[in-house]
Design a protein around this motif. Sequence first.
Motif, PDB file in Angstrom:
ATOM      1  N   ASP A   9     -11.600   1.905   4.691  1.00 28.36           N
ATOM      2  CA  ASP A   9     -12.374   0.706   4.375  1.00 28.36           C
ATOM      3  C   ASP A   9     -13.414   1.085   3.331  1.00 28.36           C
ATOM      4  O   ASP A   9     -14.022   2.122   3.400  1.00 28.36           O
ATOM      5  CB  ASP A   9     -13.033   0.103   5.620  1.00 28.36           C
ATOM      6  N   ARG A  16     -11.294   0.375  -5.555  1.00 31.69           N
ATOM      7  CA  ARG A  16     -10.231  -0.242  -4.769  1.00 31.69           C
ATOM      8  C   ARG A  16      -8.939  -0.248  -5.580  1.00 31.69           C
ATOM      9  O   ARG A  16      -8.950  -0.549  -6.776  1.00 31.69           O
ATOM     10  CB  ARG A  16     -10.639  -1.661  -4.407  1.00 31.69           C
ATOM     11  N   VAL A  17      -7.822   0.057  -4.901  1.00 27.73           N
ATOM     12  CA  VAL A  17      -6.502  -0.031  -5.509  1.00 27.73           C
ATOM     13  C   VAL A  17      -5.694  -1.034  -4.689  1.00 27.73           C
ATOM     14  O   VAL A  17      -5.541  -0.869  -3.489  1.00 27.73           O
ATOM     15  CB  VAL A  17      -5.785   1.337  -5.526  1.00 27.73           C
ATOM     16  N   GLU A  18      -5.228  -2.079  -5.375  1.00 28.70           N
ATOM     17  CA  GLU A  18      -4.450  -3.129  -4.709  1.00 28.70           C
ATOM     18  C   GLU A  18      -3.036  -3.114  -5.265  1.00 28.70           C
ATOM     19  O   GLU A  18      -2.846  -3.144  -6.482  1.00 28.70           O
ATOM     20  CB  GLU A  18      -5.086  -4.498  -4.947  1.00 28.70           C
ATOM     21  N   GLY A  19      -2.056  -3.079  -4.388  1.00 34.47           N
ATOM     22  CA  GLY A  19      -0.658  -3.056  -4.812  1.00 34.47           C
ATOM     23  C   GLY A  19       0.045  -4.361  -4.508  1.00 34.47           C
ATOM     24  O   GLY A  19      -0.153  -4.943  -3.441  1.00 34.47           O
ATOM     25  N   THR A  20       0.856  -4.820  -5.453  1.00 37.73           N
ATOM     26  CA  THR A  20       1.676  -6.009  -5.278  1.00 37.73           C
ATOM     27  C   THR A  20       3.117  -5.647  -5.608  1.00 37.73           C
ATOM     28  O   THR A  20       3.390  -5.054  -6.650  1.00 37.73           O
ATOM     29  CB  THR A  20       1.214  -7.145  -6.213  1.00 37.73           C
ATOM     30  N   TRP A  37      -0.120  -1.883  -9.519  1.00 31.96           N
ATOM     31  CA  TRP A  37      -1.289  -1.283  -8.880  1.00 31.96           C
ATOM     32  C   TRP A  37      -2.513  -1.660  -9.706  1.00 31.96           C
ATOM     33  O   TRP A  37      -2.643  -1.222 -10.843  1.00 31.96           O
ATOM     34  CB  TRP A  37      -1.154   0.238  -8.831  1.00 31.96           C
ATOM     35  N   LYS A  40      -9.813  -1.464  -9.239  1.00 30.73           N
ATOM     36  CA  LYS A  40     -11.076  -2.188  -9.399  1.00 30.73           C
ATOM     37  C   LYS A  40     -12.253  -1.265  -9.117  1.00 30.73           C
ATOM     38  O   LYS A  40     -12.175  -0.398  -8.243  1.00 30.73           O
ATOM     39  CB  LYS A  40     -11.124  -3.387  -8.449  1.00 30.73           C
ATOM     40  N   GLY A  44     -15.943  -4.848  -8.150  1.00 30.42           N
ATOM     41  CA  GLY A  44     -14.778  -5.723  -8.105  1.00 30.42           C
ATOM     42  C   GLY A  44     -14.175  -6.028  -9.459  1.00 30.42           C
ATOM     43  O   GLY A  44     -13.254  -6.832  -9.562  1.00 30.42           O
ATOM     44  N   LYS A  46     -11.891  -5.414 -12.657  1.00 29.28           N
ATOM     45  CA  LYS A  46     -10.618  -4.748 -12.909  1.00 29.28           C
ATOM     46  C   LYS A  46     -10.770  -3.690 -13.998  1.00 29.28           C
ATOM     47  O   LYS A  46     -11.249  -3.974 -15.088  1.00 29.28           O
ATOM     48  CB  LYS A  46      -9.580  -5.788 -13.326  1.00 29.28           C
ATOM     49  N   THR A  49      -4.355  -1.633 -14.827  1.00 33.08           N
ATOM     50  CA  THR A  49      -3.173  -1.799 -13.993  1.00 33.08           C
ATOM     51  C   THR A  49      -2.166  -0.708 -14.298  1.00 33.08           C
ATOM     52  O   THR A  49      -1.965  -0.349 -15.465  1.00 33.08           O
ATOM     53  CB  THR A  49      -2.520  -3.171 -14.254  1.00 33.08           C
TER      54      THR A  49
END
Length: 90
Positions: A9, A16-20, A37, A40, A44, A46, A49
């Motif tokens: 957390d 932060r790494v967000e995967g789609t 990927w 951020k 927050g 960006k 990618t």
Amino acid sequence: RNGVVLANDGGAGSYRVEGTVSLGPGNEGKQSIQIEWVVKDPAGQKLGTVSQKNDIPAGSLNGAWGSTADAAAAAASHGILQLLPGTKGT
């Protein structure tokens, strides 16, 4: 392995790494997969990618990914690290 501390957390100062994941329809026994990927900063915003795209045997990712997810993340790690300040992306 690359000197970056991973957290379950995010606290203050965490990136932060967000995967789609997007799977295309099966065609002639193959299916396209694309993973984006997004990295951020702590605010927050960006930073960039990292994209992966490949054709795989159709249906091979139905169910649990397990080691496949680990392999995809490891393959993207070099590009992700290059987006983080103070890392060399090695």
